[in-house]
Design a protein around this motif. Structure first.
Motif, PDB file in Angstrom:
ATOM      1  N   SER A 162      26.009 -23.302   2.534  1.00 57.65           N
ATOM      2  CA  SER A 162      26.485 -22.402   1.481  1.00 57.65           C
ATOM      3  C   SER A 162      25.532 -21.220   1.404  1.00 57.65           C
ATOM      4  O   SER A 162      24.385 -21.288   1.850  1.00 57.65           O
ATOM      5  N   GLN A 163      26.009 -20.113   0.849  1.00 62.56           N
ATOM      6  CA  GLN A 163      25.155 -18.950   0.725  1.00 62.56           C
ATOM      7  C   GLN A 163      25.554 -18.126  -0.489  1.00 62.56           C
ATOM      8  O   GLN A 163      26.671 -18.225  -0.989  1.00 62.56           O
ATOM      9  N   SER A 164      24.602 -17.322  -0.952  1.00 67.10           N
ATOM     10  CA  SER A 164      24.858 -16.445  -2.095  1.00 67.10           C
ATOM     11  C   SER A 164      24.362 -15.049  -1.766  1.00 67.10           C
ATOM     12  O   SER A 164      23.286 -14.880  -1.187  1.00 67.10           O
ATOM     13  N   ALA A 165      25.173 -14.057  -2.100  1.00 69.42           N
ATOM     14  CA  ALA A 165      24.807 -12.652  -1.905  1.00 69.42           C
ATOM     15  C   ALA A 165      24.536 -12.035  -3.275  1.00 69.42           C
ATOM     16  O   ALA A 165      25.337 -12.191  -4.199  1.00 69.42           O
ATOM     17  N   ASN A 166      23.420 -11.346  -3.391  1.00 69.05           N
ATOM     18  CA  ASN A 166      22.987 -10.823  -4.685  1.00 69.05           C
ATOM     19  C   ASN A 166      22.559  -9.368  -4.565  1.00 69.05           C
ATOM     20  O   ASN A 166      21.661  -9.039  -3.782  1.00 69.05           O
ATOM     21  N   ASP A 167      23.224  -8.499  -5.321  1.00 67.87           N
ATOM     22  CA  ASP A 167      22.814  -7.099  -5.380  1.00 67.87           C
ATOM     23  C   ASP A 167      21.636  -6.955  -6.332  1.00 67.87           C
ATOM     24  O   ASP A 167      21.513  -7.688  -7.310  1.00 67.87           O
TER      25      ASP A 167
END
Length: 206
Positions: A162-167
């Motif tokens: 799983s992965q998360s993208a964060n600005d």
């Protein structure tokens, strides 16, 4: 040369006193291109006074950094100053002592260490890695408005795929003008990014 002087006078008149010193520094660099070479000045983004090692309260969370993606204007040694909403000045006499992506990595590693996260910069056994980090920098610059801007996105890929993208976007004020002062605030921006990354990792672990 006359055209440059007229342009520079107009630029200085449009700036407040708080930003005049920075503008003069950039202007001196421009004028230096037309005169005999002055001594080059080199700067480090990471602090050499940071402790080289820290004892973790428990086993550290190991975060492997895959890569740092920089915009083209930051892929050279000259320090960059944004002179208007559309213009950049790249210094020819004020230079990074190492590629900026290396400086960011070292600064981020030291900042994450204080958060209980060990930033790993080389391949090790996969079983020893908890997460993987990709960092994209869109802007990292001092501006004519008297602040430092750091913005971009970080992606954390977990071992379960799983992965998360964060600005992220940080805008920190400059209390003093000049490149040395701006680098100190740049370090604060990296510290803020490290805190966000560590908090993101902590929230996933819960």
């Amino acid at each position: 040369m006359k055209i440059f002087i007229n342009y520079w006078n107009a630029l200085v008149c449009s700036m407040s006193k708080a930003r005049l010193g920075f503008a003069l520094l950039a202007g001196a660099s421009l004028i230096g291109c037309a005169s005999s070479g002055s001594a080059l000045q080199y700067y480090l983004l990471h602090s050499t006074t940071s402790p080289s090692a820290t004892q973790y309260a428990s086993a550290p969370h190991r975060l492997l950094i895959n890569k740092i993606v920089l915009p083209d204007y930051l892929k050279q040694r000259g320090l960059v100053y944004q002179t208007s909403s559309t213009s950049l000045h790249i210094a020819t006499e004020h230079l990074w002592a190492e590629p900026l992506d290396e400086g960011i990595t070292k600064s981020l590693k030291a900042a994450l260490r204080t958060q209980g996260v060990m930033l790993v910069t080389h391949n090790v056994n996969a079983k020893d890695i908890n997460d993987y980090l990709t960092l994209q920098i869109d802007d990292f610059i001092a501006t004519w408005q008297g602040d430092i801007i750091l913005r971009g996105q970080y992606i954390i890929k977990h071992t379960n795929d799983s992965q998360s993208a964060n600005d992220f976007e940080y805008m920190l004020p400059l209390s003093t003008d000049g490149f040395p002062a701006s680098i100190e605030v740049m370090r604060e921006a990296i510290n803020a990014l490290a805190t966000d990354i560590a908090n993101n990792i902590s929230s996933v672990q819960k």
